[in-house]
Design an enzyme around this catalytic site. Sequence first.
Site, PDB file in Angstrom:
ATOM      1  N   SER A   1      15.341  50.135  19.134  1.00 54.06           N
ATOM      2  CA  SER A   1      14.699  48.937  18.898  1.00 54.06           C
ATOM      3  C   SER A   1      15.927  47.869  19.035  1.00 54.06           C
ATOM      4  CB  SER A   1      14.141  48.652  17.610  1.00 54.06           C
ATOM      5  OG  SER A   1      14.970  49.053  16.818  1.00 54.06           O
ATOM      6  N   GLN A   2      17.082  48.190  19.389  1.00 50.30           N
ATOM      7  CA  GLN A   2      18.408  47.219  19.523  1.00 50.30           C
ATOM      8  C   GLN A   2      19.063  47.504  20.563  1.00 50.30           C
ATOM      9  OE1 GLN A   2      18.413  44.576  17.655  1.00 50.30           O
ATOM     10  NE2 GLN A   2      17.065  45.174  16.080  1.00 50.30           N
TER      11      GLN A   2
ATOM     12  N   GLY B   1      12.419  54.950  22.239  1.00 51.78           N
ATOM     13  CA  GLY B   1      12.377  54.343  20.942  1.00 51.78           C
ATOM     14  C   GLY B   1      13.489  53.416  20.289  1.00 51.78           C
TER      15      GLY B   1
ATOM     16  N   ASN C   1      19.244  57.367  20.797  1.00 49.43           N
ATOM     17  CA  ASN C   1      18.109  56.748  21.592  1.00 49.43           C
ATOM     18  C   ASN C   1      18.515  55.795  22.632  1.00 49.43           C
ATOM     19  OD1 ASN C   1      16.421  58.038  19.715  1.00 49.43           O
ATOM     20  ND2 ASN C   1      15.917  56.136  18.733  1.00 49.43           N
TER      21      ASN C   1
ATOM     22  N   HIS D   1      24.208  52.226  19.807  1.00 50.76           N
ATOM     23  CA  HIS D   1      24.567  52.926  18.203  1.00 50.76           C
ATOM     24  C   HIS D   1      24.101  54.105  18.250  1.00 50.76           C
ATOM     25  CE1 HIS D   1      20.647  51.022  18.384  1.00 50.76           C
ATOM     26  NE2 HIS D   1      20.117  52.000  17.432  1.00 50.76           N
TER      27      HIS D   1
ATOM     28  N   ASN E   1      21.365  52.176   7.892  1.00 52.40           N
ATOM     29  CA  ASN E   1      20.003  51.804   8.696  1.00 52.40           C
ATOM     30  C   ASN E   1      19.119  50.844   7.494  1.00 52.40           C
ATOM     31  OD1 ASN E   1      17.593  51.226   9.887  1.00 52.40           O
ATOM     32  ND2 ASN E   1      17.193  53.384  10.147  1.00 52.40           N
ATOM     33  N   LYS E   2      19.118  49.722   8.216  1.00 55.12           N
ATOM     34  CA  LYS E   2      18.406  48.518   7.240  1.00 55.12           C
ATOM     35  C   LYS E   2      17.064  49.222   6.858  1.00 55.12           C
ATOM     36  CE  LYS E   2      16.904  43.734   6.722  1.00 55.12           C
ATOM     37  NZ  LYS E   2      17.656  43.508   5.456  1.00 55.12           N
TER      38      LYS E   2
END
Length: 257
Positions: A177-178, A175, A169, A182, A119-120
């Site tokens: 965000s992409q 929640g 998610n 994943h 996770n970046k």
Amino acid sequence: MTIEVSPGVATSAKEVIASLPERFTKAKESGDLLFFPSTVHNHVENGIEVSSFPSVIEALGVEVMKPALPTPHFDAEKDQSKANKKSKSDPFAPPYVPGLYLGELKDVEEDTDYVVFFNKFSIVPNHILLVTKEFHSQTAPLMSSDLVQAYQLLLAARAAGKRFFAFYNCGDLSGASQPHKHLQLLPIEDDGPPIERIARSVNLEVPGFAGMLLVKSEAELEAVKKEGVVNILRGTGVGSVHELQVQGNDGEPDLAV
């Protein structure tokens, strides 16, 4: 069947897990991964101290400096169309960021390929993502191959003396965000996430997404404390049906077919 990847890139769950400590340090030093240590606050409810597992940030108070992003609105058809056009707005599409790219896994039964990344924006060391190599929407349900590969990572971690918590998610309301499908995996302590222990203490089915409660400000922290973790879990979970399942039909005679 083998996966053709660059030399040194993991091609099994065991190799991915074994590489995490060294790769996490290198990714952080290179700047590919941004690590945000968080502030842990003590909170006791139902006799359970939530902050007793600070290494996985299970406590309620977390200040995170992650850049603000617009609220995503997932649309499976539009997201698929963008993916087909090879839009680089997808951070999980190649070329991959070297420091975040951990390896590739393949589900032979379903002939489905996966990529594993850090996770970046990590608030927990060794926070990893299991991503479908081909685009699939984050609003789609989990398939058998998704579960199998996530479980393989969990088993590999356990074999290495570590425990991880996996969650999904599914869409913007949970929640995410992409829009690219994943799953996320986080290391946890031996006794498991305190939030799950609290849920069990009040006879709730443990919500699969409630491994932790994270807040981004003092105001949110105070709101959580005021409402109470138990009440929050009651609003997101369901009452346990375990006893009813054990009792079966409660002694009533079976109905004739």
